[in-house]
Design a protein around this motif. Structure first.
Motif, PDB file in Angstrom:
ATOM      1  N   ASN A   1       0.843  -1.199   0.000  1.00 56.22           N
ATOM      2  CA  ASN A   1       0.000   0.000   0.000  1.00 56.22           C
ATOM      3  C   ASN A   1       0.876   1.245   0.000  1.00 56.22           C
ATOM      4  OD1 ASN A   1       0.452  -0.744   3.001  1.00 56.22           O
ATOM      5  ND2 ASN A   1      -0.262   1.383   3.106  1.00 56.22           N
ATOM      6  N   VAL A   2       0.283   2.349  -0.433  1.00 56.27           N
ATOM      7  CA  VAL A   2       0.997   3.624  -0.514  1.00 56.27           C
ATOM      8  C   VAL A   2       0.587   4.497   0.659  1.00 56.27           C
ATOM      9  CG1 VAL A   2       1.395   5.706  -1.872  1.00 56.27           C
ATOM     10  CG2 VAL A   2       1.131   3.496  -3.024  1.00 56.27           C
ATOM     11  N   ASN A   3       1.558   4.945   1.432  1.00 59.32           N
ATOM     12  CA  ASN A   3       1.305   5.918   2.490  1.00 59.32           C
ATOM     13  C   ASN A   3       1.607   7.317   1.967  1.00 59.32           C
ATOM     14  OD1 ASN A   3       0.481   4.121   4.498  1.00 59.32           O
ATOM     15  ND2 ASN A   3       2.588   3.700   5.139  1.00 59.32           N
ATOM     16  N   LYS A   4       0.894   8.295   2.494  1.00 57.11           N
ATOM     17  CA  LYS A   4       1.033   9.662   2.005  1.00 57.11           C
ATOM     18  C   LYS A   4       1.273  10.623   3.162  1.00 57.11           C
ATOM     19  CE  LYS A   4      -2.080   8.821  -1.903  1.00 57.11           C
ATOM     20  NZ  LYS A   4      -3.261   9.300  -2.672  1.00 57.11           N
ATOM     21  N   LEU A   5       2.087  11.615   2.924  1.00 52.96           N
ATOM     22  CA  LEU A   5       2.311  12.677   3.905  1.00 52.96           C
ATOM     23  C   LEU A   5       2.810  13.924   3.209  1.00 52.96           C
ATOM     24  CD1 LEU A   5       5.617  12.383   5.938  1.00 52.96           C
ATOM     25  CD2 LEU A   5       5.265  11.193   3.805  1.00 52.96           C
ATOM     26  N   TRP A   6       2.804  15.015   3.930  1.00 50.49           N
ATOM     27  CA  TRP A   6       3.394  16.249   3.414  1.00 50.49           C
ATOM     28  C   TRP A   6       4.383  16.802   4.430  1.00 50.49           C
ATOM     29  CZ3 TRP A   6       2.879  20.728   6.217  1.00 50.49           C
ATOM     30  CH2 TRP A   6       1.820  20.793   7.149  1.00 50.49           C
ATOM     31  N   LEU A   7       5.372  17.508   3.931  1.00 50.71           N
ATOM     32  CA  LEU A   7       6.387  18.144   4.759  1.00 50.71           C
ATOM     33  C   LEU A   7       6.640  19.545   4.222  1.00 50.71           C
ATOM     34  CD1 LEU A   7       8.981  15.207   5.029  1.00 50.71           C
ATOM     35  CD2 LEU A   7       7.332  15.897   6.777  1.00 50.71           C
ATOM     36  N   GLU A   8       7.157  20.406   5.090  1.00 46.21           N
ATOM     37  CA  GLU A   8       7.533  21.753   4.656  1.00 46.21           C
ATOM     38  C   GLU A   8       8.930  22.058   5.176  1.00 46.21           C
ATOM     39  OE1 GLU A   8       5.947  26.360   4.988  1.00 46.21           O
ATOM     40  OE2 GLU A   8       4.508  24.697   5.025  1.00 46.21           O
ATOM     41  N   PHE A   9       9.746  22.641   4.307  1.00 44.64           N
ATOM     42  CA  PHE A   9      11.141  22.923   4.619  1.00 44.64           C
ATOM     43  C   PHE A   9      11.321  24.433   4.761  1.00 44.64           C
ATOM     44  CE2 PHE A   9      10.685  19.009   2.407  1.00 44.64           C
ATOM     45  CZ  PHE A   9      11.652  18.140   2.899  1.00 44.64           C
ATOM     46  N   ASP A  10      11.624  24.883   5.957  1.00 48.89           N
ATOM     47  CA  ASP A  10      11.763  26.304   6.231  1.00 48.89           C
ATOM     48  C   ASP A  10      13.067  26.833   5.645  1.00 48.89           C
ATOM     49  OD1 ASP A  10      12.874  28.527   8.287  1.00 48.89           O
ATOM     50  OD2 ASP A  10      10.689  28.620   8.152  1.00 48.89           O
ATOM     51  N   SER A  11      12.997  27.920   4.896  1.00 43.36           N
ATOM     52  CA  SER A  11      14.175  28.427   4.185  1.00 43.36           C
ATOM     53  C   SER A  11      15.244  28.960   5.136  1.00 43.36           C
ATOM     54  CB  SER A  11      13.762  29.529   3.202  1.00 43.36           C
ATOM     55  OG  SER A  11      13.091  30.579   3.879  1.00 43.36           O
ATOM     56  N   GLU A  12      14.840  29.705   6.162  1.00 47.20           N
ATOM     57  CA  GLU A  12      15.822  30.277   7.086  1.00 47.20           C
ATOM     58  C   GLU A  12      16.556  29.184   7.852  1.00 47.20           C
ATOM     59  OE1 GLU A  12      14.071  33.147   9.599  1.00 47.20           O
ATOM     60  OE2 GLU A  12      13.386  34.452   7.959  1.00 47.20           O
TER      61      GLU A  12
END
Length: 358
Positions: A196-207
């Motif tokens: 099965n495929v698991n899904k998530l999101w991430l965000e990378f802070d520039s500073e």
């Protein structure tokens, strides 16, 4: 008596080692140095739960010490029985309500964050544009990582490139056994399964990406075999303009072997069957079942060889000569041909030249 003393000596020794080792490691491998929105949420929950546990332990400790001192056995009072509180409705209500309140305080942010982190509906939107939400297909293998950008038809291995200050969505799957995708400073830590495929999101802070250095480090967080601890990958977080430039360079990538030794290495790469497993172009149109080894496009620009060794000519040659000694159990070992010194030099020169041409 001696055995008892020996056991306590070992206890103190291990306690001291635990304290010392707690200070080891690097900031970019710590969840306590968050560098993105998801990591911030997880960090806040960690701190909240830790503070609550410390407060509870402190209160219980104070009560325990008070009871031990206040109701200790005194001389001439051996038969005195303190006042009993069994059946005291007020106390029973207090020590029932307080844990419920503590659980609610912890449950509200946990449930809220869980629903927020699970919001990946945009990934299934057929009208989604690539600039609205970047989707990356992550495929875990023994013992390497593949990253596919379906909107751009780009396939890379070991190095993940993402834009900063926006959500990046991931499809996670494994091609062999269960692994776990984790970038400690950014968050995540989700299993990659075969069925099965698991899904998530991430965000990378520039500073905070600038503070981390050139790369964030990702790891497999699920025991998957003898080289589990060596299953690393690197994450390069770029401003959106630089990421778009990288995409343009990758889509127009053209590999050209320069020099006689590199051309000899290119020929060996084909004759020895390396090309049957390894692609040397990021525009790899083969189905994922046929991508049985890391994509080597831009190999000459990577910071690590096999995800773990410093990138230099000596280590490239050492890896080509005996991959099993560096990553036990890797799939390359059983199919790898023996190479003489001249062939090792030629292949090393060829691999060094796999990079984006200016």
């Amino acid at each position: 008596m001696k055995k008892w003393l020996t056991k306590w000596r070992l206890f103190y020794l291990f306690a001291l080692m635990t304290l010392v080792l707690a200070g080891c490691g690097e900031p970019f491998l710590s969840t306590l140095r968050p560098a993105g929105e998801v990591a911030d949420m997880q960090y806040d929950i960690i701190m909240l739960s830790t503070i609550m546990m410390v407060v509870v332990i402190a209160v219980v400790t104070v009560i325990f010490i008070y009871v031990v001192v206040r109701f200790r056995r005194r001389k001439n009072e051996e038969n005195k029985i303190p006042e009993q509180v069994e059946g005291n409705h007020k106390l029973e209500i207090i020590w029932t309500v307080i844990p419920i309140l503590l659980l609610l305080v912890l449950a509200v942010p946990v449930v809220s964050s869980t629903f927020q982190l699970a919001d990946v509906d945009i990934m299934d939107d057929e009208n989604r544009k690539p600039e609205e939400a970047l989707v990356v297909n992550v495929r875990a293998n023994l013992y390497w990582w593949e990253f596919e950008y379906p909107d751009h038809k780009i396939v890379t291995s070991q190095d993940l490139v993402v834009p900063t200050d926006e959500k990046v969505y991931f499809n996670l799957i494994s091609s062999d056994v269960k692994h776990s995708f984790w970038i400690p400073a950014i968050g995540g830590k989700m299993d990659t399964n075969t069925d099965n495929v698991n899904k998530l999101w991430l965000e990378f802070d520039s500073e905070r990406a600038d503070d981390a250095g050139e790369y964030f480090y990702g790891k497999c967080a699920d025991l998957c075999g003898p080289s589990h601890a060596l299953m690393d990958f690197k994450v390069k977080a770029l401003p959106r303009e630089e990421f778009d430039q990288w995409v343009g360079e990758m889509t127009s990538y053209e590999q050209i072997a320069e020099g006689d030794l590199a051309k000899q290495g290119e020929q060996l790469f084909e004759e020895k069957g390396c090309i049957g497993c390894h692609a040397v172009s990021p525009l790899d149109e083969r189905p994922e079942q046929a991508r049985t080894a890391p994509n080597l496009a831009t190999f000459g620009e990577r910071s690590r060889i096999a995800g773990i060794m410093p990138h230099n000519e000596e280590n490239i040659r050492a890896w080509l000569e005996d991959p099993e000694s560096y990553k036990p159990g890797n799939k390359m070992t059983n199919t790898y041909p023996e190479l003489n010194d001249q062939e090792l030099d030629a292949l090393t020169e060829y691999l060094k030249g796999l990079k984006i041409e200016d």
